[in-house]
Design a protein around this motif. Structure first.
Motif, PDB file in Angstrom:
ATOM      1  N   GLU A   1     -21.546  11.234  -0.542  1.00 51.35           N
ATOM      2  CA  GLU A   1     -21.031  10.421  -1.646  1.00 51.35           C
ATOM      3  C   GLU A   1     -19.969   9.440  -1.151  1.00 51.35           C
ATOM      4  O   GLU A   1     -19.159   9.765  -0.278  1.00 51.35           O
ATOM      5  N   ASP A   2     -19.964   8.231  -1.737  1.00 51.06           N
ATOM      6  CA  ASP A   2     -18.948   7.247  -1.377  1.00 51.06           C
ATOM      7  C   ASP A   2     -17.578   7.647  -1.903  1.00 51.06           C
ATOM      8  O   ASP A   2     -16.565   7.484  -1.226  1.00 51.06           O
ATOM      9  N   LYS A   3     -17.539   8.181  -3.119  1.00 50.48           N
ATOM     10  CA  LYS A   3     -16.280   8.582  -3.713  1.00 50.48           C
ATOM     11  C   LYS A   3     -16.020  10.051  -3.424  1.00 50.48           C
ATOM     12  O   LYS A   3     -16.952  10.862  -3.414  1.00 50.48           O
ATOM     13  N   THR A   4     -14.761  10.364  -3.220  1.00 49.57           N
ATOM     14  CA  THR A   4     -14.403  11.743  -2.909  1.00 49.57           C
ATOM     15  C   THR A   4     -13.703  12.395  -4.093  1.00 49.57           C
ATOM     16  O   THR A   4     -13.132  11.710  -4.947  1.00 49.57           O
ATOM     17  N   THR A   5     -13.732  13.699  -4.119  1.00 44.28           N
ATOM     18  CA  THR A   5     -13.045  14.446  -5.169  1.00 44.28           C
ATOM     19  C   THR A   5     -11.589  14.670  -4.769  1.00 44.28           C
ATOM     20  O   THR A   5     -11.221  14.533  -3.595  1.00 44.28           O
ATOM     21  N   HIS A   6     -10.777  15.040  -5.747  1.00 39.60           N
ATOM     22  CA  HIS A   6      -9.366  15.341  -5.453  1.00 39.60           C
ATOM     23  C   HIS A   6      -9.251  16.531  -4.509  1.00 39.60           C
ATOM     24  O   HIS A   6      -8.382  16.561  -3.620  1.00 39.60           O
ATOM     25  N   LYS A   7     -10.129  17.517  -4.670  1.00 32.42           N
ATOM     26  CA  LYS A   7     -10.080  18.686  -3.799  1.00 32.42           C
ATOM     27  C   LYS A   7     -10.403  18.313  -2.350  1.00 32.42           C
ATOM     28  O   LYS A   7      -9.797  18.837  -1.412  1.00 32.42           O
ATOM     29  N   CYS A   8     -11.378  17.418  -2.197  1.00 30.73           N
ATOM     30  CA  CYS A   8     -11.712  16.957  -0.844  1.00 30.73           C
ATOM     31  C   CYS A   8     -10.535  16.197  -0.246  1.00 30.73           C
ATOM     32  O   CYS A   8     -10.135  16.449   0.898  1.00 30.73           O
ATOM     33  N   ASP A   9      -9.973  15.262  -1.021  1.00 26.34           N
ATOM     34  CA  ASP A   9      -8.835  14.480  -0.527  1.00 26.34           C
ATOM     35  C   ASP A   9      -7.662  15.379  -0.154  1.00 26.34           C
ATOM     36  O   ASP A   9      -6.988  15.165   0.860  1.00 26.34           O
TER      37      ASP A   9
ATOM     38  N   VAL B   1     -19.548   4.093  14.005  1.00 30.46           N
ATOM     39  CA  VAL B   1     -19.836   4.571  12.657  1.00 30.46           C
ATOM     40  C   VAL B   1     -21.326   4.374  12.416  1.00 30.46           C
ATOM     41  O   VAL B   1     -21.828   3.258  12.505  1.00 30.46           O
ATOM     42  N   THR B   2     -22.052   5.454  12.108  1.00 26.72           N
ATOM     43  CA  THR B   2     -23.510   5.393  12.078  1.00 26.72           C
ATOM     44  C   THR B   2     -24.106   5.877  10.761  1.00 26.72           C
ATOM     45  O   THR B   2     -24.938   5.209  10.150  1.00 26.72           O
ATOM     46  N   ASP B   3     -23.719   7.059  10.314  1.00 29.01           N
ATOM     47  CA  ASP B   3     -24.299   7.654   9.106  1.00 29.01           C
ATOM     48  C   ASP B   3     -23.197   8.439   8.403  1.00 29.01           C
ATOM     49  O   ASP B   3     -22.604   9.356   8.993  1.00 29.01           O
ATOM     50  N   ASN B   4     -22.912   8.077   7.151  1.00 31.15           N
ATOM     51  CA  ASN B   4     -21.775   8.687   6.452  1.00 31.15           C
ATOM     52  C   ASN B   4     -21.837  10.213   6.434  1.00 31.15           C
ATOM     53  O   ASN B   4     -20.849  10.894   6.703  1.00 31.15           O
ATOM     54  N   TYR B   5     -22.989  10.749   6.116  1.00 32.72           N
ATOM     55  CA  TYR B   5     -23.111  12.194   5.962  1.00 32.72           C
ATOM     56  C   TYR B   5     -22.952  12.917   7.299  1.00 32.72           C
ATOM     57  O   TYR B   5     -22.094  13.782   7.453  1.00 32.72           O
ATOM     58  N   TYR B   6     -23.772  12.548   8.264  1.00 36.16           N
ATOM     59  CA  TYR B   6     -23.733  13.251   9.549  1.00 36.16           C
ATOM     60  C   TYR B   6     -22.453  12.953  10.324  1.00 36.16           C
ATOM     61  O   TYR B   6     -21.927  13.826  11.034  1.00 36.16           O
ATOM     62  N   ASP B   7     -21.919  11.722  10.176  1.00 35.67           N
ATOM     63  CA  ASP B   7     -20.629  11.412  10.803  1.00 35.67           C
ATOM     64  C   ASP B   7     -19.519  12.295  10.219  1.00 35.67           C
ATOM     65  O   ASP B   7     -18.641  12.777  10.943  1.00 35.67           O
ATOM     66  N   GLY B   8     -19.575  12.506   8.902  1.00 36.06           N
ATOM     67  CA  GLY B   8     -18.556  13.331   8.255  1.00 36.06           C
ATOM     68  C   GLY B   8     -18.597  14.766   8.720  1.00 36.06           C
ATOM     69  O   GLY B   8     -17.557  15.351   9.079  1.00 36.06           O
ATOM     70  N   ILE B   9     -19.775  15.340   8.741  1.00 37.79           N
ATOM     71  CA  ILE B   9     -19.936  16.718   9.226  1.00 37.79           C
ATOM     72  C   ILE B   9     -19.486  16.824  10.685  1.00 37.79           C
ATOM     73  O   ILE B   9     -18.772  17.752  11.080  1.00 37.79           O
ATOM     74  N   GLY B  10     -19.897  15.851  11.478  1.00 39.84           N
ATOM     75  CA  GLY B  10     -19.548  15.869  12.904  1.00 39.84           C
ATOM     76  C   GLY B  10     -18.068  15.701  13.156  1.00 39.84           C
ATOM     77  O   GLY B  10     -17.518  16.268  14.109  1.00 39.84           O
ATOM     78  N   THR B  11     -17.400  14.946  12.296  1.00 41.06           N
ATOM     79  CA  THR B  11     -15.967  14.714  12.479  1.00 41.06           C
ATOM     80  C   THR B  11     -15.153  15.971  12.206  1.00 41.06           C
ATOM     81  O   THR B  11     -14.293  16.362  13.008  1.00 41.06           O
ATOM     82  N   VAL B  12     -15.409  16.622  11.080  1.00 37.92           N
ATOM     83  CA  VAL B  12     -14.641  17.833  10.764  1.00 37.92           C
ATOM     84  C   VAL B  12     -14.970  18.944  11.755  1.00 37.92           C
ATOM     85  O   VAL B  12     -14.110  19.771  12.096  1.00 37.92           O
TER      86      VAL B  12
ATOM     87  N   HIS C   1      -1.517   5.284  13.405  1.00 37.77           N
ATOM     88  CA  HIS C   1      -2.346   5.499  12.239  1.00 37.77           C
ATOM     89  C   HIS C   1      -3.754   4.938  12.432  1.00 37.77           C
ATOM     90  O   HIS C   1      -4.066   4.331  13.438  1.00 37.77           O
ATOM     91  N   ILE C   2      -4.552   5.124  11.418  1.00 39.76           N
ATOM     92  CA  ILE C   2      -5.965   4.819  11.521  1.00 39.76           C
ATOM     93  C   ILE C   2      -6.355   3.714  10.548  1.00 39.76           C
ATOM     94  O   ILE C   2      -5.928   3.683   9.425  1.00 39.76           O
ATOM     95  N   ARG C   3      -7.173   2.809  11.005  1.00 40.10           N
ATOM     96  CA  ARG C   3      -7.706   1.755  10.162  1.00 40.10           C
ATOM     97  C   ARG C   3      -9.213   1.734  10.404  1.00 40.10           C
ATOM     98  O   ARG C   3      -9.712   1.116  11.333  1.00 40.10           O
ATOM     99  N   LEU C   4      -9.931   2.459   9.590  1.00 35.39           N
ATOM    100  CA  LEU C   4     -11.369   2.569   9.831  1.00 35.39           C
ATOM    101  C   LEU C   4     -12.082   2.961   8.550  1.00 35.39           C
ATOM    102  O   LEU C   4     -11.728   3.947   7.919  1.00 35.39           O
ATOM    103  N   LYS C   5     -13.083   2.190   8.190  1.00 29.95           N
ATOM    104  CA  LYS C   5     -13.838   2.491   6.984  1.00 29.95           C
ATOM    105  C   LYS C   5     -14.891   3.554   7.294  1.00 29.95           C
ATOM    106  O   LYS C   5     -15.369   3.689   8.398  1.00 29.95           O
ATOM    107  N   ASN C   6     -15.274   4.293   6.254  1.00 33.23           N
ATOM    108  CA  ASN C   6     -16.340   5.299   6.358  1.00 33.23           C
ATOM    109  C   ASN C   6     -16.015   6.426   7.322  1.00 33.23           C
ATOM    110  O   ASN C   6     -16.898   6.960   7.985  1.00 33.23           O
ATOM    111  N   THR C   7     -14.757   6.772   7.439  1.00 33.90           N
ATOM    112  CA  THR C   7     -14.393   7.946   8.221  1.00 33.90           C
ATOM    113  C   THR C   7     -13.441   8.785   7.383  1.00 33.90           C
ATOM    114  O   THR C   7     -12.785   8.297   6.473  1.00 33.90           O
ATOM    115  N   LEU C   8     -13.356  10.061   7.718  1.00 32.14           N
ATOM    116  CA  LEU C   8     -12.453  10.943   6.987  1.00 32.14           C
ATOM    117  C   LEU C   8     -11.011  10.474   7.069  1.00 32.14           C
ATOM    118  O   LEU C   8     -10.266  10.515   6.102  1.00 32.14           O
TER     119      LEU C   8
END
Length: 469
Positions: A258-266, A222-233, A300-307
């Motif tokens: 953003e740390d918090k997500t929207t309902h649409k994202c979730d 886990v390195t960077d929230n933004y780029y990790d998120g884009i790279g994961t999806v 299942h998954i147990r990991l912070k800062n990932t989708l």
């Protein structure tokens, strides 16, 4: 004649102690604290030639925080080999359960959790390995202040780990000034560079620093929230785990900065996981899932800062079950000097649900820390198992690309035996390597490739470009 023989033995012992990692005396015994921590043998353990130690280091007297370690010396010539600290992530997962027991440690657990067998590709053939259960509340590590379990975070974890190292080296002074490296994976993508920075700052502030930090290596980090998120999806879509529609929906509705997500994202992420992924192991998308899990659930998954962490919990792979059987046995805990002074009021588990649910501070990006440590001249390697969908290879590549480093050696295949082990690129200040066919825990899925990777890292050499290893 007897007196001369005693003098000769004492003289030889003093000479040996200069070269040996074990302090020698006329009675050929360890210093008291090391002797108290020495493991004579673990239940069900095969014979070994190396020494093992485990126990507690108090890192905060006021709160009663103490961290548990398991130290395995190198199989041969430990006095000549570096010291490596291994950290697992989560946050809240045990380095004893994962790193030591199913990845890089000298032993593996059998399915009944009753005995151990040797790991052919154990990293203690190349280094002395120190496994740390961190932070307090993980595994056997504990705190006497219950509120500590509800306000853990990156900053205190790094500070406690630094205090641990300083005090551990006071207990094992033969490792002061020894070449020292840090390794880890997953959320240790935070722990490892954060601790490296703590050590770097500590060394700058002290005229005679005892921690001779040379570098670090992290995997599926886990390195960077933004780029990790884009790279994961992107990984999910490019590996056909999700539909075009879901891919577009996640990109449209999720703000990865953003740390918090929207309902649409979730909702978009939840739809991908619950309706499109299927019953797969997200940590290793091409291998069979573990059968016999609780309630017939998927892994299942147990990991912070990932989708995936946003929608899944209760990670329970088969290998974790073996560890929980073994390390909860009273005779194992007694042999490891664990859970004896202060009885922890809960069962030993591979991961702590309490910690991950109450994690209070988490850096959004480690890229500034990387830049600082690259400038400091540390040896830095990052690797990715390429079948992991939790912190996938595309996430790491997207993040590292924004360091804007100059390429020193262009992308090339590296070899394990006569097969391609993965691919690598060498930048000025950092090496990035993939491990072909490996999931999230690279040494578990591809132990030989992981061993070659580690050996090359320690040697400071490029990964082999030909099929001669």
């Amino acid at each position: 004649m007897i007196f001369q023989r005693q003098v000769l033995l004492l003289f030889l012992c003093l000479i040996i102690s200069c070269f040996s990692p074990i302090t020698c005396s006329s009675s050929n015994v360890l210093p008291k604290q090391q002797e108290e921590d020495q493991i004579s043998a673990l239940p069900g353990q095969p014979p070994v030639t190396f020494s093992q130690f485990s126990g507690y280091i108090t890192v905060n007297e006021e709160h009663g925080r103490a961290l548990f370690y398991w130290f395995t010396q190198a199989i041969t010539s430990p006095q000549n080999k570096p010291l490596l600290l291994w950290l697992n992530g989560g946050p809240g997962c045990s380095s004893v359960a994962y790193g030591a027991s199913e990845e890089i440690g000298p032993f593996r657990l059998n399915k009944t959790g009753s005995s151990l067998y040797l790991n052919k590709y154990s990293w203690n053939t190349e280094a002395n390995i120190l496994f740390l259960e961190s932070p307090a509340g993980v595994g056997f590590s504990y705190t006497n202040t219950s509120s500590d379990l509800k306000d853990s975070g990156d900053k205190r974890t790094a500070q406690d780990a630094l205090v641990f190292l300083i005090r551990w080296m006071s207990r094992f002074p033969q490792y002061k000034y020894r070449d020292f490296y840090i390794a880890g994976e997953s959320y240790a993508g935070h722990y490892v560079p954060q601790l490296a920075k703590k050590i770097h700052d500590y060394n700058k502030a002290n005229s005679h620093p005892i921690i001779n930090l040379k570098g670090f290596i992290v995997g599926n980090a886990v390195t960077d929230n933004y780029y990790d998120g884009i790279g994961t999806v992107t990984y999910w879509w490019s590996h056909s785990l999700i539909s075009d529609q879901t891919y577009k929906s996640i990109l449209k509705n999720c703000n990865f900065a953003e740390d918090k997500t929207t309902h649409k994202c979730d909702d978009a992420v939840s739809y991908a996981i619950n309706h499109e992924f299927g019953n797969i192991d997200q940590y290793s998308i091409y291998t069979p899932t573990c059968i016999g899990l609780k309630n017939n659930t998927i892994r299942h998954i147990r990991l912070k800062n990932t989708l995936l962490h946003r929608r899944l919990s209760g990670y329970d792979p088969c290998t974790e079950n073996y560890a929980e059987k073994y390390f909860n046995r009273p005779e194992v805990q007694k042999a490891m000097h664990a859970n004896v002074t202060v009885k922890i009021p809960y069962k030993w588990t591979a991961c702590s649900d309490v910690l991950i649910k109450n994690w209070k501070d988490s850096e959004g990006s480690l890229l500034p820390t990387y830049k600082e440590l690259i400038a400091a001249g540390l040896r830095i390697w990052v690797f990715s198992g390429d079948t992991d969908s939790v912190v996938p290879v595309t996430a790491t590549r997207f993040s590292l690309s924004h360091l804007n480093l100059t390429v020193k050696t262009r992308w090339y295949p590296w070899y394990s035996g006569d097969q391609v082990g993965g691919w690598a690129v060498v930048y000025n200040g950092l090496t990035f390597a993939t491990v072909r066919g490996a999931g999230h825990e690279v040494p578990l899925f591809q132990p030989k490739q992981a061993f070659i990777l580690f050996r090359s890292f320690l040697a400071g050499t490029k990964l082999p470009k030909s099929s001669n290893i």
